[in-house]
Design an enzyme around this catalytic site. Structure first.
Site, short mmCIF file in Angstrom:
data_model
loop_
_atom_site.label_atom_id
_atom_site.label_comp_id
_atom_site.label_asym_id
_atom_site.label_seq_id
_atom_site.Cartn_x
_atom_site.Cartn_y
_atom_site.Cartn_z
N ARG A 118 0.91 -1.21 0.07
CA ARG A 118 -0.03 0.16 0.06
C ARG A 118 1.10 1.18 0.14
O ARG A 118 1.69 1.43 0.98
CB ARG A 118 -0.92 0.05 1.29
CG ARG A 118 -1.98 0.98 1.02
CD ARG A 118 -3.06 0.87 2.35
NE ARG A 118 -2.66 1.17 3.46
CZ ARG A 118 -3.37 1.04 4.60
NH1 ARG A 118 -4.56 0.43 4.46
NH2 ARG A 118 -2.76 1.02 5.66
N SER A 136 -12.70 -4.28 -0.07
CA SER A 136 -12.98 -3.92 1.19
C SER A 136 -14.34 -3.75 1.35
O SER A 136 -14.90 -3.22 0.49
CB SER A 136 -12.08 -2.62 1.52
OG SER A 136 -10.73 -2.59 1.44
N LYS A 152 -5.44 3.96 9.43
CA LYS A 152 -6.12 4.42 8.09
C LYS A 152 -7.38 5.44 8.53
O LYS A 152 -8.36 5.12 8.87
CB LYS A 152 -6.76 3.06 7.51
CG LYS A 152 -7.28 3.47 6.03
CD LYS A 152 -7.71 2.29 5.53
CE LYS A 152 -7.87 2.32 3.76
NZ LYS A 152 -8.99 2.94 3.60
#
Length: 214
Positions: A42, A111, A140
């Site tokens: 990521r 997700s 996040k």
């Protein structure tokens, strides 16, 4: 041709700000040596060329061990680097378009942050769901409200594909997460910020394997 088998057990999501000043390749290499079963790269800030080069470097660590490398969001980066798949969020490219671009062998994850999204994912061409956040997380910023273990169980009940739980999961709570029946735990700081990423992965792997045998 069918896609290769993959193990969601200890799912490492990389986060360079969480590395405590260490190099990403060093942390990933130690995590994989300790038992991480899948790695998601990521990179929210990296330029495209840097992202591709980093993905190729990580592949050099993961592929010899048979550990799939998943790219967060970026189908173009996955294609350029030859990664094993892509993980997308609700606002990213639709999984059907990702599948059309990457083909049948790619591992595609999506997700979901609640029952509505888990229900909507039924029938989509995805291989797994990343469900959460289970617990409140600062990693996040746009993760949404924590779903707790009951919320995770509800998403799991709706899923047609394996589910990996995410959201402030660590050694201290991984056991209760595995007791919901998920296929694995996705972790960020539990490995990226651990004093010893290899040992952190070893301990998480033990918890996951024990959870599977209950």
């Amino acid at each position: 041709m069918s896609r290769p088998a993959f193990d969601l057990g200890v799912y490492l999501v990389t986060d360079r700000p969480a590395l405590m000043g260490r190099q990403l390749l060093d942390v990933v290499g130690r995590a994989v040596a300790g038992g991480a079963t899948i790695v998601q790269l990521r990179e929210k800030e990296a330029a495209t060329r840097e992202f591709v080069e980093l993905a190729r470097a990580v592949l050099g660590l993961t592929r010899p061990r048979g550990v799939p490398l998943i790219i967060n969001d970026r189908v173009d980066v996955a294609l350029a680097a030859g990664a094993d798949g892509v993980h997308v969020g609700q606002d990213d490219m639709h999984p059907a378009d990702v599948r059309a671009l990457l083909g049948a062998r790619a591992i595609i994850g999506l997700s979901v942050t609640g029952e509505d999204e888990a229900r909507a994912a039924r029938g989509m061409p995805v291989d797994y769901l990343g469900a959460g956040p289970v617990f409140a997380t600062a990693t996040k910023k746009d993760a949404g409200a924590p779903q707790g273990l009951p919320g995770l169980a509800a998403m799991l009940a709706l899923a047609e594909v394996p589910v990996v739980a995410i959201g402030a999961i660590k050694e201290g709570n991984a056991r209760e997460v595995m007791e919901t029946g998920v296929a694995g735990v996705a972790v960020v700081s539990a490995i990226c910020s651990a004093p010893d990423p290899c040992e952190a992965a070893v301990q998480l792997r033990h918890i996951v394997e024990a959870g599977r045998t209950r």
